[in-house]
Design a protein around this motif. Structure first.
Motif, PDB file in Angstrom:
ATOM      1  N   ILE A  29       0.785  -1.052   0.025  1.00  0.00           N
ATOM      2  CA  ILE A  29      -0.044  -0.143   0.063  1.00  0.00           C
ATOM      3  C   ILE A  29       1.055   1.243   0.123  1.00  0.00           C
ATOM      4  N   ALA A  30       1.814   1.284   0.717  1.00  0.00           N
ATOM      5  CA  ALA A  30       2.725   2.379   0.968  1.00  0.00           C
ATOM      6  C   ALA A  30       3.548   2.634  -0.210  1.00  0.00           C
ATOM      7  N   ARG A  31       3.983   1.804  -0.873  1.00  0.00           N
ATOM      8  CA  ARG A  31       4.890   1.558  -2.181  1.00  0.00           C
ATOM      9  C   ARG A  31       3.627   2.173  -3.376  1.00  0.00           C
ATOM     10  N   SER A  32       2.523   1.667  -3.506  1.00  0.00           N
ATOM     11  CA  SER A  32       1.854   2.144  -4.384  1.00  0.00           C
ATOM     12  C   SER A  32       1.343   3.598  -4.257  1.00  0.00           C
ATOM     13  N   LEU A  33       1.010   3.937  -2.843  1.00  0.00           N
ATOM     14  CA  LEU A  33       0.740   5.460  -2.579  1.00  0.00           C
ATOM     15  C   LEU A  33       2.053   6.350  -3.066  1.00  0.00           C
ATOM     16  N   LYS A  34       3.229   5.992  -2.726  1.00  0.00           N
ATOM     17  CA  LYS A  34       4.490   6.568  -3.226  1.00  0.00           C
ATOM     18  C   LYS A  34       4.355   6.780  -4.714  1.00  0.00           C
ATOM     19  N   ARG A  35       4.420   5.755  -5.591  1.00  0.00           N
ATOM     20  CA  ARG A  35       4.494   5.825  -6.751  1.00  0.00           C
ATOM     21  C   ARG A  35       3.289   6.799  -7.442  1.00  0.00           C
ATOM     22  N   ILE A  70      -8.817   6.503   5.816  1.00  0.00           N
ATOM     23  CA  ILE A  70      -9.025   6.215   7.024  1.00  0.00           C
ATOM     24  C   ILE A  70     -10.043   6.685   7.536  1.00  0.00           C
ATOM     25  N   ASN A  71     -10.204   8.023   7.619  1.00  0.00           N
ATOM     26  CA  ASN A  71     -11.166   8.915   8.224  1.00  0.00           C
ATOM     27  C   ASN A  71     -12.460   8.683   7.619  1.00  0.00           C
ATOM     28  N   ARG A  72     -12.754   8.407   6.280  1.00  0.00           N
ATOM     29  CA  ARG A  72     -13.849   8.316   5.643  1.00  0.00           C
ATOM     30  C   ARG A  72     -14.598   7.189   5.830  1.00  0.00           C
ATOM     31  N   ALA A  73     -13.687   5.948   5.634  1.00  0.00           N
ATOM     32  CA  ALA A  73     -14.023   4.627   5.527  1.00  0.00           C
ATOM     33  C   ALA A  73     -13.726   3.825   6.804  1.00  0.00           C
ATOM     34  N   GLY A  74     -13.214   4.352   7.764  1.00  0.00           N
ATOM     35  CA  GLY A  74     -12.567   3.653   8.958  1.00  0.00           C
ATOM     36  C   GLY A  74     -13.807   3.350   9.941  1.00  0.00           C
ATOM     37  N   LYS A  75     -14.739   3.810   9.998  1.00  0.00           N
ATOM     38  CA  LYS A  75     -15.736   3.153  10.972  1.00  0.00           C
ATOM     39  C   LYS A  75     -16.564   2.051  10.289  1.00  0.00           C
ATOM     40  N   ASN A  76     -16.190   1.924   9.120  1.00  0.00           N
ATOM     41  CA  ASN A  76     -16.927   0.628   8.358  1.00  0.00           C
ATOM     42  C   ASN A  76     -15.954  -0.348   8.062  1.00  0.00           C
ATOM     43  N   LEU A  77     -14.828  -0.208   8.340  1.00  0.00           N
ATOM     44  CA  LEU A  77     -13.610  -1.142   8.008  1.00  0.00           C
ATOM     45  C   LEU A  77     -13.502  -2.508   8.897  1.00  0.00           C
ATOM     46  N   PRO A  78     -13.373  -3.515   8.687  1.00  0.00           N
ATOM     47  CA  PRO A  78     -13.066  -4.448   9.623  1.00  0.00           C
ATOM     48  C   PRO A  78     -11.767  -4.052  10.336  1.00  0.00           C
ATOM     49  N   GLU A  79     -11.505  -4.539  11.792  1.00  0.00           N
ATOM     50  CA  GLU A  79     -10.433  -4.268  12.216  1.00  0.00           C
ATOM     51  C   GLU A  79      -9.119  -4.460  11.725  1.00  0.00           C
ATOM     52  N   LYS A  80      -9.114  -5.737  11.140  1.00  0.00           N
ATOM     53  CA  LYS A  80      -7.859  -6.067  10.658  1.00  0.00           C
ATOM     54  C   LYS A  80      -7.460  -5.323   9.548  1.00  0.00           C
ATOM     55  N   GLN A  81      -8.389  -4.802   8.680  1.00  0.00           N
ATOM     56  CA  GLN A  81      -8.034  -3.771   7.450  1.00  0.00           C
ATOM     57  C   GLN A  81      -7.487  -2.488   8.039  1.00  0.00           C
ATOM     58  N   LEU A  82      -8.155  -2.211   9.073  1.00  0.00           N
ATOM     59  CA  LEU A  82      -7.871  -0.523   9.714  1.00  0.00           C
ATOM     60  C   LEU A  82      -6.524  -0.763  10.267  1.00  0.00           C
ATOM     61  N   ASN A  83      -6.032  -1.984  10.870  1.00  0.00           N
ATOM     62  CA  ASN A  83      -4.822  -2.140  11.300  1.00  0.00           C
ATOM     63  C   ASN A  83      -3.797  -2.163  10.145  1.00  0.00           C
ATOM     64  N   THR A  84      -3.893  -2.753   9.149  1.00  0.00           N
ATOM     65  CA  THR A  84      -3.180  -2.631   7.920  1.00  0.00           C
ATOM     66  C   THR A  84      -3.001  -1.428   7.570  1.00  0.00           C
ATOM     67  N   LEU A  85      -4.131  -0.585   7.497  1.00  0.00           N
ATOM     68  CA  LEU A  85      -3.967   0.806   6.908  1.00  0.00           C
ATOM     69  C   LEU A  85      -3.065   1.727   8.075  1.00  0.00           C
ATOM     70  N   GLU A  86      -3.449   1.665   9.094  1.00  0.00           N
ATOM     71  CA  GLU A  86      -2.467   2.214  10.406  1.00  0.00           C
ATOM     72  C   GLU A  86      -1.083   2.026  10.121  1.00  0.00           C
ATOM     73  N   GLU A  87      -0.805   0.627   9.858  1.00  0.00           N
ATOM     74  CA  GLU A  87       0.700   0.183   9.768  1.00  0.00           C
ATOM     75  C   GLU A  87       1.166   0.813   8.338  1.00  0.00           C
ATOM     76  N   SER A  88       0.456   1.009   7.413  1.00  0.00           N
ATOM     77  CA  SER A  88       0.718   1.548   6.209  1.00  0.00           C
ATOM     78  C   SER A  88       1.359   3.106   6.326  1.00  0.00           C
ATOM     79  N   LYS A  89       0.762   3.842   7.451  1.00  0.00           N
ATOM     80  CA  LYS A  89       1.383   5.085   7.821  1.00  0.00           C
ATOM     81  C   LYS A  89       2.792   4.911   8.080  1.00  0.00           C
ATOM     82  N   ASP A  90       3.278   4.038   8.969  1.00  0.00           N
ATOM     83  CA  ASP A  90       4.612   3.837   9.076  1.00  0.00           C
ATOM     84  C   ASP A  90       5.436   3.237   8.160  1.00  0.00           C
TER      85      ASP A  90
END
Length: 100
Positions: free
Chosen positions: A41-47, A71-91
């Protein structure tokens, strides 16, 4: 009157999709936020940020901003696993842009 209220509610709920498509947002890889690998996810965003001519800030600012927007728009509707993946993508995004 009720039809007008209902119509207003429907258009208000769809504003984030409109913003993503019509603003100076990045041109993202389709389905990027549904991936399981934070580094992918991070590499794709960078590209996307580096290739985009529609961004206003630096590539890092644009990539992080798009990730936070999703994350802010879809976060409350995302499964916890996907939300954690996206949060980890920030790092991971910070790592590949060499930010502290």
């Amino acid at each position: 009157m009720m039809a007008k209220i209902k119509q207003h509610k429907q258009t208000k709920r769809k504003w984030s999709a409109r913003v993503t498509k019509t603003s100076d947002a990045l041109d993202l890889e389709k389905g990027i936020f549904k991936k399981d690998d934070p580094m992918e996810i991070a590499r794709s965003l960078k590209r996307s940020a580096q290739r985009s001519r529609r961004r206003k800030g630096t590539p890092y600012q644009s990539a992080m901003s798009m990730l936070n927007f999703y994350i802010n728009r879809a976060g409350k509707n995302l499964p916890e696993k996907q939300l954690n993946t996206l949060e980890e993508s920030k790092d991971k995004l910070k790592e590949i842009f060499h930010k502290a």
